[in-house]
Design an enzyme around this catalytic site. Sequence first.
Site, PDB file in Angstrom:
ATOM      1  N   SER A  99       0.809  -1.213   0.000  1.00 55.23           N
ATOM      2  CA  SER A  99       0.000   0.000   0.000  1.00 55.23           C
ATOM      3  C   SER A  99       0.848   1.270   0.000  1.00 55.23           C
ATOM      4  O   SER A  99       0.514   2.241  -0.686  1.00 55.23           O
ATOM      5  CB  SER A  99      -0.946   0.002   1.202  1.00 55.23           C
ATOM      6  OG  SER A  99      -0.238  -0.025   2.432  1.00 55.23           O
ATOM      7  N   HIS A 153      -6.230   8.305   1.286  1.00 55.32           N
ATOM      8  CA  HIS A 153      -5.715   6.967   1.568  1.00 55.32           C
ATOM      9  C   HIS A 153      -5.517   6.811   3.073  1.00 55.32           C
ATOM     10  O   HIS A 153      -5.177   7.765   3.771  1.00 55.32           O
ATOM     11  CB  HIS A 153      -4.399   6.702   0.824  1.00 55.32           C
ATOM     12  CG  HIS A 153      -3.249   7.533   1.323  1.00 55.32           C
ATOM     13  ND1 HIS A 153      -2.349   7.072   2.258  1.00 55.32           N
ATOM     14  CD2 HIS A 153      -2.863   8.804   1.026  1.00 55.32           C
ATOM     15  CE1 HIS A 153      -1.442   8.010   2.494  1.00 55.32           C
ATOM     16  NE2 HIS A 153      -1.731   9.079   1.767  1.00 55.32           N
ATOM     17  N   HIS A 155      -5.586   3.451   6.488  1.00 52.43           N
ATOM     18  CA  HIS A 155      -5.972   2.120   6.951  1.00 52.43           C
ATOM     19  C   HIS A 155      -7.354   2.191   7.611  1.00 52.43           C
ATOM     20  O   HIS A 155      -7.485   2.117   8.847  1.00 52.43           O
ATOM     21  CB  HIS A 155      -4.929   1.585   7.934  1.00 52.43           C
ATOM     22  CG  HIS A 155      -3.571   1.379   7.322  1.00 52.43           C
ATOM     23  ND1 HIS A 155      -3.385   0.751   6.106  1.00 52.43           N
ATOM     24  CD2 HIS A 155      -2.328   1.716   7.765  1.00 52.43           C
ATOM     25  CE1 HIS A 155      -2.102   0.701   5.823  1.00 52.43           C
ATOM     26  NE2 HIS A 155      -1.433   1.287   6.805  1.00 52.43           N
TER      27      HIS A 155
END
Length: 368
Positions: A99, A153, A155
């Site tokens: 990622s 972006h 988590h």
Amino acid sequence: MGLLRVMMPPKFQLLTLLAFAVAMFFLENQIQKLEESRGKLERAIARHEVREIEQRHTQDGQRERGAGPVPGAGLVPGAGLADTEDVVIIYNRVPKTASTSFTNIAYDLCGKNRYHVLHINTTKNNPVMSIQDQVRFVKNVTEWREMKPAFYHGHVSFLDFTKFGVKKKPIYINVVRDPIERLVSYYYFLRFGDDYRPGLRRRKQGDKKTFDECVSAGGSDCAPEKLWLQIPFFCGHYSECWNVGSPWALEQAKYNLVNEYMLVGVTEELEDFVMMLEAALPRFFRGATELYKTGKKSHLRRTTEKKPPTKESTAKLQQSAIWKMENDFYEFALEQFQFVRAHAVREKDGELYLLAQNFFYEKIYPKN
């Protein structure tokens, strides 16, 4: 022909048949070429008609708004500036799926392609937002016009924007990885970090136990429960998503993958993922494939001291129901990605090439 067979020697009969076959082959080849030329001409005429209509619509729109020329950098040909710039991508990245490597490509391109990149930094990397934070986040993404077009972006697990009454949803993308390889990478990352920020002290730094030793000893950091991550990230902000081993969560994750995500790639084929994103979303990813292929690879990130697990350790993890479910989801995502790729690119001499546009418009009325 019966008379010819009687009058002509066998040798000349064979030559006559060969000449006839060659003539037929030549005629069929010419007919095929004419058909191809006709198809090309029809497509050229159709494209010309579409351009004329787009130009008229654009000119009419400019006259109505009193605006100047519309820049041609948008996703939709002939669309107005408000449409082309009001685009938001959310990459709710799963940890240890390349990622950071992919996100750094977005950072490298944002200046040249003129969009904003924003990191969603949650407290203690908690992937589940409170209800009040969900409302704030949805409001920011949809109404923060100064940041559009935007690439978010972080988590964070999937969030369904339709629940909050928004008219235009963001574009979701993501990347998944073989579940055991992802867990092994995360295990060593917590102990040794990576080559991206080598000086940063990690949470498990000093623990020299290998992944195989952890599995053999039944350690918590390598337990099957630690595999349960990609499913809940795609499943979302429902309580059942985070119940380890939930069949409902698996099905919901699959549903969201095919219905809510524009494209989900796999770590093992990241270059193909980048290429298809550039083709589908050039407003953001123009130049991404070339950067990935020929850049200095500064965007790539590798976990330090990572050792592949033994067959015994892998087999032990594969006995668990949790691995079977996570692997089921991974195989589902991989199959979908390969299906999309098969209809988007072709391989020649070891290189991938994007297919040209395979549809066009015709019979456009009225003509005026």
